[in-house]
Design an enzyme around this catalytic site. Structure first.
Site, PDB file in Angstrom:
ATOM      1  N   GLN A 159       8.778   0.929  -5.018  1.00  0.00           N
ATOM      2  CA  GLN A 159       8.867  -0.002  -6.072  1.00  0.00           C
ATOM      3  C   GLN A 159       9.534  -1.463  -6.952  1.00  0.00           C
ATOM      4  O   GLN A 159      10.294  -1.024  -6.868  1.00  0.00           O
ATOM      5  CB  GLN A 159       7.562   0.920  -7.266  1.00  0.00           C
ATOM      6  CG  GLN A 159       7.007   0.050  -8.421  1.00  0.00           C
ATOM      7  CD  GLN A 159       6.540   0.680  -9.191  1.00  0.00           C
ATOM      8  OE1 GLN A 159       6.956   1.541  -9.545  1.00  0.00           O
ATOM      9  NE2 GLN A 159       5.274  -0.277 -10.314  1.00  0.00           N
ATOM     10  N   VAL A 172       7.192  -4.005  -7.319  1.00  0.00           N
ATOM     11  CA  VAL A 172       6.161  -5.238  -8.226  1.00  0.00           C
ATOM     12  C   VAL A 172       5.795  -3.963  -9.794  1.00  0.00           C
ATOM     13  O   VAL A 172       5.714  -2.915  -8.868  1.00  0.00           O
ATOM     14  CB  VAL A 172       5.499  -5.221  -7.793  1.00  0.00           C
ATOM     15  CG1 VAL A 172       4.226  -5.933  -8.563  1.00  0.00           C
ATOM     16  CG2 VAL A 172       5.824  -6.669  -6.520  1.00  0.00           C
ATOM     17  N   ASN A 211       4.343   3.747  -4.900  1.00  0.00           N
ATOM     18  CA  ASN A 211       5.611   3.872  -5.028  1.00  0.00           C
ATOM     19  C   ASN A 211       5.758   3.705  -6.421  1.00  0.00           C
ATOM     20  O   ASN A 211       5.648   2.721  -7.144  1.00  0.00           O
ATOM     21  CB  ASN A 211       6.356   2.949  -4.550  1.00  0.00           C
ATOM     22  CG  ASN A 211       6.537   2.729  -2.797  1.00  0.00           C
ATOM     23  OD1 ASN A 211       6.360   3.542  -2.298  1.00  0.00           O
ATOM     24  ND2 ASN A 211       5.787   1.620  -2.225  1.00  0.00           N
ATOM     25  N   HIS A 265      -0.099  -0.112  -8.212  1.00  0.00           N
ATOM     26  CA  HIS A 265      -0.590  -0.164  -7.602  1.00  0.00           C
ATOM     27  C   HIS A 265      -0.170   0.757  -6.415  1.00  0.00           C
ATOM     28  O   HIS A 265       0.392   1.852  -6.195  1.00  0.00           O
ATOM     29  CB  HIS A 265      -0.043  -1.638  -6.312  1.00  0.00           C
ATOM     30  CG  HIS A 265       1.180  -1.313  -6.326  1.00  0.00           C
ATOM     31  ND1 HIS A 265       1.922  -2.134  -7.340  1.00  0.00           N
ATOM     32  CD2 HIS A 265       1.712  -1.473  -5.378  1.00  0.00           C
ATOM     33  CE1 HIS A 265       3.826  -2.110  -7.452  1.00  0.00           C
ATOM     34  NE2 HIS A 265       2.755  -1.750  -5.483  1.00  0.00           N
ATOM     35  N   ASP A 290      -1.780  -7.181   0.979  1.00  0.00           N
ATOM     36  CA  ASP A 290      -0.833  -7.234   0.688  1.00  0.00           C
ATOM     37  C   ASP A 290       0.181  -8.476   1.049  1.00  0.00           C
ATOM     38  O   ASP A 290      -0.560  -8.398   2.988  1.00  0.00           O
ATOM     39  CB  ASP A 290       0.027  -5.882   1.043  1.00  0.00           C
ATOM     40  CG  ASP A 290       1.380  -5.891   0.902  1.00  0.00           C
ATOM     41  OD1 ASP A 290       1.444  -4.966   0.013  1.00  0.00           O
ATOM     42  OD2 ASP A 290       2.221  -6.768   1.290  1.00  0.00           O
ATOM     43  N   HIS A 334      -1.776   1.597  -2.374  1.00  0.00           N
ATOM     44  CA  HIS A 334      -1.388   0.977  -1.268  1.00  0.00           C
ATOM     45  C   HIS A 334      -2.614   1.672  -0.311  1.00  0.00           C
ATOM     46  O   HIS A 334      -2.365   2.833  -0.674  1.00  0.00           O
ATOM     47  CB  HIS A 334      -0.321   1.094  -0.774  1.00  0.00           C
ATOM     48  CG  HIS A 334       1.486   0.430  -0.878  1.00  0.00           C
ATOM     49  ND1 HIS A 334       1.714  -0.850  -0.940  1.00  0.00           N
ATOM     50  CD2 HIS A 334       2.388   0.567  -1.908  1.00  0.00           C
ATOM     51  CE1 HIS A 334       2.366  -1.346  -0.630  1.00  0.00           C
ATOM     52  NE2 HIS A 334       2.788  -0.924  -2.201  1.00  0.00           N
TER      53      HIS A 334
HETATM   54  P1  DGP Z   1       5.994  -1.776  -3.772  1.00  0.00           P
HETATM   55  O1  DGP Z   1       6.965  -1.855  -2.878  1.00  0.00           O
HETATM   56  O2  DGP Z   1       4.821  -0.620  -4.148  1.00  0.00           O
HETATM   57  O3  DGP Z   1       6.042  -2.413  -5.325  1.00  0.00           O
HETATM   58  O4  DGP Z   1       4.678  -3.225  -3.404  1.00  0.00           O
HETATM   59  C1  DGP Z   1       4.863  -4.466  -3.538  1.00  0.00           C
HETATM   60  C2  DGP Z   1       4.276  -4.692  -2.691  1.00  0.00           C
HETATM   61  O5  DGP Z   1       3.326  -6.050  -3.158  1.00  0.00           O
HETATM   62  C3  DGP Z   1       4.642  -5.601  -1.451  1.00  0.00           C
HETATM   63  O6  DGP Z   1       3.627  -4.672  -0.268  1.00  0.00           O
HETATM   64  C4  DGP Z   1       4.280  -7.235  -1.024  1.00  0.00           C
HETATM   65  C5  DGP Z   1       3.450  -7.234  -1.856  1.00  0.00           C
HETATM   66  N1  DGP Z   1       3.617  -8.116  -3.167  1.00  0.00           N
HETATM   67  C6  DGP Z   1       4.369  -8.866  -3.284  1.00  0.00           C
HETATM   68  N2  DGP Z   1       4.664 -10.168  -3.596  1.00  0.00           N
HETATM   69  C7  DGP Z   1       3.006 -10.640  -3.588  1.00  0.00           C
HETATM   70  C8  DGP Z   1       2.124 -11.256  -3.151  1.00  0.00           C
HETATM   71  O7  DGP Z   1       2.826 -12.109  -4.267  1.00  0.00           O
HETATM   72  N3  DGP Z   1       0.963 -11.199  -3.031  1.00  0.00           N
HETATM   73  C9  DGP Z   1       0.610 -10.768  -2.469  1.00  0.00           C
HETATM   74  N4  DGP Z   1      -0.985 -10.420  -1.749  1.00  0.00           N
HETATM   75  N5  DGP Z   1       1.340  -9.756  -2.069  1.00  0.00           N
HETATM   76  C10 DGP Z   1       2.473  -8.961  -2.400  1.00  0.00           C
END
Ligand code: DGP
Length: 112
Positions: free
Chosen positions: A92, A94, A85, A98, A30, A100
């Site tokens: 959430q 993205v 999420n 996914h 992350d 975590h």
């Molecule tokens: P959520 O809030 O459950 O949708 O978590 C999305 C997660 O994705 C958040 O913890 C940060 C991570 N994230 C967002 N953009 C990127 C990215 O470009 N690269 C990586 N490695 N993680 C990302």
């Protein structure tokens, strides 16, 4: 479904620290870690959120959990927390499913 940052990671259009990949899923660290170890396990199939998954995804969802546990072990984690999420109201951000995986510190319950 529209393209997300995670589909760009799958397609190698943007970089990520990928720690596991197979034909069905990918795990990568992350970008904004909430624990000493924090990685995400995502399906290559673009399912926006858990509640969009159907019966045809049963095996894939099980696979994501098995990979989460396997990679957590490879990361040296004995105790760890999984978090999914589902929807903006559940934080959430993205909209590509996914899981975590967080570890390396203690966690309280209930979560915030
Ligand atoms: P959520 O809030 O459950 O949708 O978590 C999305 C997660 O994705 C958040 O913890 C940060 C991570 N994230 C967002 N953009 C990127 C990215 O470009 N690269 C990586 N490695 N993680 C990302």
């Amino acid at each position: 479904m529209s393209e997300t940052i995670f589909s760009k990671i799958i397609d190698r259009e943007i970089p990520a620290d990928i720690i596991y990949e197979d034909d069905q899923c990918l795990a990568f660290r992350d970008i904004n870690p909430q624990a000493p170890t924090h990685f995400l396990v995502i399906p290559k199939k673009p399912i926006p959120k858990l509640s969009d998954a159907g019966g045809e995804d049963k095996e894939l969802l099980g696979h994501l959990l098995l990979v989460a546990g396997q990679v957590a072990g490879e990361e040296g984690l004995e105790d760890f927390r999984l978090n999914v999420n589902n929807g903006a109201g559940a934080s959430q951000t993205v909209f590509h499913l996914h899981v975590h995986v967080l570890g390396g510190r203690s966690f309280s319950w209930p979560p915030g």
